[in-house]
Design an enzyme around this catalytic site. Sequence first.
Site, PDB file in Angstrom:
ATOM      1  N   GLU A 129       0.675  -1.375  -0.195  1.00  7.05           N
ATOM      2  CA  GLU A 129       0.016  -0.181   0.103  1.00  7.05           C
ATOM      3  C   GLU A 129       1.019   1.193   0.003  1.00  7.05           C
ATOM      4  O   GLU A 129       2.101   1.240   0.472  1.00  7.05           O
ATOM      5  CB  GLU A 129      -0.928  -0.038   1.134  1.00  7.05           C
ATOM      6  CG  GLU A 129      -2.002  -1.112   1.365  1.00  7.05           C
ATOM      7  CD  GLU A 129      -2.676  -1.046   2.828  1.00  7.05           C
ATOM      8  OE1 GLU A 129      -3.408  -1.761   2.929  1.00  7.05           O
ATOM      9  OE2 GLU A 129      -2.212  -0.029   3.581  1.00  7.05           O
ATOM     10  N   ARG A 270      -5.024  -8.860  11.349  1.00 11.50           N
ATOM     11  CA  ARG A 270      -5.068  -8.064  12.367  1.00 11.50           C
ATOM     12  C   ARG A 270      -4.243  -8.270  13.694  1.00 11.50           C
ATOM     13  O   ARG A 270      -4.389  -9.367  14.172  1.00 11.50           O
ATOM     14  CB  ARG A 270      -6.488  -7.791  12.784  1.00 11.50           C
ATOM     15  CG  ARG A 270      -7.324  -7.267  11.637  1.00 11.50           C
ATOM     16  CD  ARG A 270      -8.824  -7.155  11.673  1.00 11.50           C
ATOM     17  NE  ARG A 270      -9.481  -6.822  10.577  1.00 11.50           N
ATOM     18  CZ  ARG A 270      -9.569  -7.356   9.363  1.00 11.50           C
ATOM     19  NH1 ARG A 270      -9.437  -8.680   9.264  1.00 11.50           N
ATOM     20  NH2 ARG A 270     -10.372  -6.728   8.458  1.00 11.50           N
TER      21      ARG A 270
END
Length: 383
Positions: A129, A270
């Site tokens: 990203e 996560r």
Amino acid sequence: MDRLDNTIRPYAWGSPTAIPHLLGTEPTGEPQAELWMGAHPGAPSRTDRGTLVEVIDADPEKELGPAAVAKFGPRLPFLLKILAAGAPLSLQVHPDLEQAKEGYADEERRGIPADAPHRNYKDANHKPELICALTEFDGLCGFRDPLEAAGLLDDLGVDSLKPYVDLLHAHPEAAALREVLTAILTADPEEMSRTVAEAAAACTRLGGTYAPYADIAHHYPGDPGVIAAMLLNHVRLQPGEALYLGAGVPHAYLNGLGVEIMANSDNVLRCGLTPKHVDVPELLRIVRFRPSDPGVLRPEASPDGEEVYETPIDEFRLSRYVLPEAGSAHDLTRATPQILLCTAGTVRAGEHDLTPGRSVFVPAGEKAEVSGTGTLFRATVVA
């Protein structure tokens, strides 16, 4: 080129005002977290020719170009977004390409449904990203030096944090970081909730460096990710600055408006700050336990006015043009597919007038001349 009609995603952490303010629309009162531009099947952009997925599927080589299809297959390999964080996002990490392929194949073999809450791998792709700030933008990125993290925790004066402080003084650094993160995520939930509450009170009292963690704790009371977040570098981007987030780097966005581009994947592991599933063993397999500088990126200008955010991957290439006067024109024609996004002023792209938040898709090789006064982001691939 095709004007894009894009979907706004209403995730709970989204700002209710930032995207409406950019678009010049009235807020709805609901969170507006992300504006998606691309051909992700979850919310593809719409054009006069159908969704962008349908447009590309009808003739991949015409829309994407032979080189991009040969390298990435018959799909647009990136997703472009405007991201508006009004509250912290989950603390997370992404796999590299080999890890994603292995994880996806393993979960497919085990028959885990694609929509299962405990499923980690939605696809077999990696998810690097890049986030570029449009406003001041706060985030967490990469591990601090363990001794710096130990000092940050120690100065809170919370007795139950002392074991973590001691572990962070151990050697080698990678093992110390791994052991501390493991201990945080596997601690007794009730004990950790009390520790987080004490740490949050201390952060509020101390302010300054601790203010971001007080805010995180406000949004996620009792969450072990509050302590895990203090192991990471806090960074504040100024408009135009960016962060590249590669595989294995733990990170979280905290607050602000930015342009985000990523490989077209949904793979997220996560670490906390979420009610969603945290798979600790798989997370520990993916995380790269090494201290690092956040590596704030500033664009590199070329003679034609293009400012490029350099990254080490080919699935996306993000750049911007700051157009100072309406009379000047730039030829952005390229042999690869492009999405052009206006974020300030008014930019003429072909026959389309783009105002902030509006975008177009430019098929490979199609004439793309832009002019006007404003800021234009250009998303494409390296092929």
